[in-house]
Design a protein around this motif. Structure first.
Motif, mmCIF file in Angstrom:
data_model
loop_
_atom_site.group_PDB
_atom_site.id
_atom_site.type_symbol
_atom_site.label_atom_id
_atom_site.label_comp_id
_atom_site.label_asym_id
_atom_site.label_seq_id
_atom_site.Cartn_x
_atom_site.Cartn_y
_atom_site.Cartn_z
ATOM 1 N N ARG A 69 -49.644 -110.280 13.759
ATOM 2 C CA ARG A 69 -48.487 -110.103 14.428
ATOM 3 C C ARG A 69 -47.306 -109.664 13.364
ATOM 4 O O ARG A 69 -46.376 -108.864 13.837
ATOM 5 N N ALA A 73 -45.544 -106.034 14.267
ATOM 6 C CA ALA A 73 -44.087 -106.088 14.164
ATOM 7 C C ALA A 73 -43.653 -105.082 13.462
ATOM 8 O O ALA A 73 -42.602 -104.172 13.636
ATOM 9 N N ARG A 74 -44.006 -104.813 12.187
ATOM 10 C CA ARG A 74 -43.848 -103.765 11.124
ATOM 11 C C ARG A 74 -44.201 -102.387 11.593
ATOM 12 O O ARG A 74 -43.505 -101.336 11.299
ATOM 13 N N SER A 76 -43.492 -100.906 14.372
ATOM 14 C CA SER A 76 -42.320 -100.568 15.105
ATOM 15 C C SER A 76 -41.562 -99.303 14.075
ATOM 16 O O SER A 76 -40.964 -98.383 14.613
#
Length: 112
Positions: A69, A73-74, A76
């Motif tokens: 996760r 998230a990184r 993006s």
């Protein structure tokens, strides 16, 4: 098929973090991120389960889930995503990279 060891060594080389540090219990930012990237790539490029990835990294499967996760998230951020994709590309077998490049150049020529 890509192996866990290949992923470990590729991330180590790309991030400048020794393999032993990635496998250690150290939690500094640079090492933890490299370890998370190993977990992410192992999950996406192998058939390994979360518990088996966790066992190789001496972590619980829930920690591996957190790693997946965190990397997602990184991702993006374009720069970060490009770095991960470059590591992934380096792990593809040579003949697949060659055929993909040939296919890509054929498509580009057809679009002109």
């Amino acid at each position: 098929m890509t192996t866990f060891a290949q992923i470990l060594h590729s991330v180590s080389e790309a991030r400048g973090v020794p393999v032993q540090a990635i496998l250690s219990t150290r939690r500094c930012h640079q090492i933890a991120h490299a370890r998370q990237e190993v977990a992410f790539l192992a999950r996406n490029l192998t058939t390994m389960s979360l518990p088996s990835i966790g066992k190789r990294l001496d972590r619980d499967h829930t920690t591996i889930l957190h790693s997946l996760r965190a990397v997602e998230a990184r991702m993006s951020q374009d720069d970060y995503r490009n770095q991960i994709e470059a590591i992934e590309e380096s792990l593809k077998p040579q003949f697949i990279r060659h055929n993909a490049m040939a296919f890509s150049s054929t498509r580009s020529a057809a679009n002109v």
